[in-house]
Design an enzyme around this catalytic site. Structure first.
Site: not given
Ligand SMILES: O=C(O)[C@H]1O[C@H](OP(=O)(O)OP(=O)(O)OC[C@H]2O[C@@H](n3ccc(=O)[nH]c3=O)[C@H](O)[C@@H]2O)[C@H](O)[C@@H](O)[C@H]1O
Length: 432
Positions: A243
């Site tokens: 991504y």
């Molecule tokens: O800023 C971005 O560019 C991205 O932001 C977002 O990604 P992330 O920051 O990864 O958000 P998100 O999935 O909500 O996970 C948040 C936290 O929860 C943790 N996480 C997640 C899932 C889970 O089951 N458990 C968990 O601990 C996980 O490890 C993480 O630490 C958008 O989805 C992406 O499309 C993109 O725009």
């Protein structure tokens, strides 16, 4: 031996009248046969025509299985024109891609409310429940925003749109989002974030006048960087997920179109955007659903049990950043696909500048939901996640006047109110 004519071949030697009779019969038979053979040839021709049409169709279907044909026609053009109508002095006419998405919906409404013309575009794919996208579309429709159902890879459809409307801006938000899903379906990222982007830029560059482009990059381009907060000038060459790699590629691709064709480009690195009408695949959203249903949630942890952290950014702040980017975007300089002079190229972080750990985010949800979460802590799998994000927003502050005002407590409270109303837990009507 002289060869017999076709007619002669059918004439057997019978004397007298009978010969004449038989001759007539044979002639009749021959005419019949001749017309049958003509019919046969026509039938063959039609079969061949149908077969080649079908194989062309299957070629089109196979090469563009994501493309929708739900566009075109006089009525459709009328709706596009009406939606693009500007209702303020010096207003914009904006093509919003991914309009039925989370950020797309909010930005489209904000533009419409101040009198800009908008045409939305969305392919309504099923990466997450399309019912939510349809619900967002209904809201947009109720504000007289027309949403074209189509894919950014459909060059013909895009060309048609640019034919009908002289867009001043393109707000490009259509993308394959999600960090971890890239391991399951890598091609969807190439399809939307690379191939789709190039198709869109090709149409923008051909358009006359060329629109200015504002588009969604991502905080994930900072990848495995450890220097915080992340600044736009920091390295972005060690992505942790496909991504992130496709978003980084998008920054390079847009730069090329800026350089060669004079397209005005502003890339926005969004930091974990959340809020009402958000994406169900994101942690805050799926945790909310599970907490209410009494299901367990999985919380990832970094090495040595270090909590992961995100610079969660509330949707209204992101919308303000998008609007300011559109407002300060300079015109593209190209015309007829040719550059006439240097054009603006910008990249901004749009974050909140105050990272919060994931367990703290869960704590806030528990408070607002008045429910305890069943938490499973596991070590972060090697699935593309990064341990933390933290935006330096000084550039956006200086050049866009960007100033986030919503903290995670307040933002999640609004999200929970919306979620309870949308999911039917209460009858509290949520107004956008
Ligand atoms: O800023 C971005 O560019 C991205 O932001 C977002 O990604 P992330 O920051 O990864 O958000 P998100 O999935 O909500 O996970 C948040 C936290 O929860 C943790 N996480 C997640 C899932 C889970 O089951 N458990 C968990 O601990 C996980 O490890 C993480 O630490 C958008 O989805 C992406 O499309 C993109 O725009």
């Amino acid at each position: 031996m002289p060869s017999l004519s076709e007619e002669e071949l059918f004439l057997t030697s019978k004397p007298g009248k009978s010969k004449d009779k038989s001759h007539t019969m044979h002639r009749h038979f021959h005419r019949c046969f001749a017309s049958t053979s003509t019919m046969f040839l026509w039938a063959l021709f039609l079969v061949a025509l149908t077969a080649s049409y079908l194989s062309f169709q299957s070629f089109v279907d196979n090469s563009s299985k994501y493309l929708s044909t739900a566009w075109g026609g006089i009525q459709w053009e009328k709706q596009v024109r009406a939606s693009a109508q500007i209702h303020r002095t010096n207003g914009f006419s904006v093509l919003v891609t991914g309009a039925a998405g989370f950020v797309g919906t909010h930005v489209s409404l904000a533009l419409k409310k101040r009198g800009d013309g908008i045409v939305g575009l969305d392919n309504f794919n099923n990466y997450y429940d399309p019912t939510l996208k349809k619900a967002r579309k209904s809201i947009l429709n109720s504000h007289n925003i027309f949403i074209v159902e189509g894919d950014i890879n459909d060059a013909r459809m895009l060309a048609k749109l640019f034919d009908i409307v002289a867009f001043t801006h393109v707000m490009h938000l259509a993308a394959q989002a999600g960090v971890r899903y890239a391991m399951k379906n890598p091609n969807s990222y190439v399809h939307s974030n690379i191939a789709g982007l190039v198709t869109l830029l090709e149409e923008c560059k051909n358009a006359n006048p060329q629109p200015a482009i504002v588009w969604a990059s991502s905080s994930s381009v900072y990848g495995l960087n450890e220097k915080v907060p992340f600044s736009e000038s920091d390295r972005t060459d060690q992505p942790a997920s496909l991504y992130a790699a496709t978003k980084k590629a998008g920054e390079e691709i847009t730069h090329t179109y800026n350089h060669i064709y004079g397209l005005s480009v502003t890339g926005l690195r969004f930091f974990t955007v959340y809020g009402p009408w958000g994406r169900p695949d994101m942690a805050y959203f799926s945790f909310t659903r599970n907490i209410l249903q009494g299901k367990p949630i999985t919380i990832y942890r970094g090495k040595n049990r270090v909590d992961l952290a995100r610079d969660f950014t509330y949707i209204d702040d992101i919308v303000k950043g998008c609007m300011a980017s559109l407002d300060t975007a300079k015109n593209s300089t190209g015309s007829g696909g040719k550059k006439q002079g240097p054009a603006q190229y910008r990249i901004f972080n749009l974050g909140n500048t105050s990272p919060v750990t994931v367990p703290m985010m869960v704590g806030i949800l528990e408070k607002h939901l008045k429910n305890k979460a069943k938490k499973n802590f596991i070590e972060m799998p090697g699935n593309g996640d990064v341990p933390f994000t933290h935006a330096n927003i000084s550039s956006a502050r200086t050049e866009l006047g960007y100033k986030p005002t919503t903290d995670l407590q307040t933002g999640l409270k609004k999200f929970v109110r919306w979620y309870l109303s949308y999911s039917g837990y209460n009858h509290d009507k949520f107004v956008m």
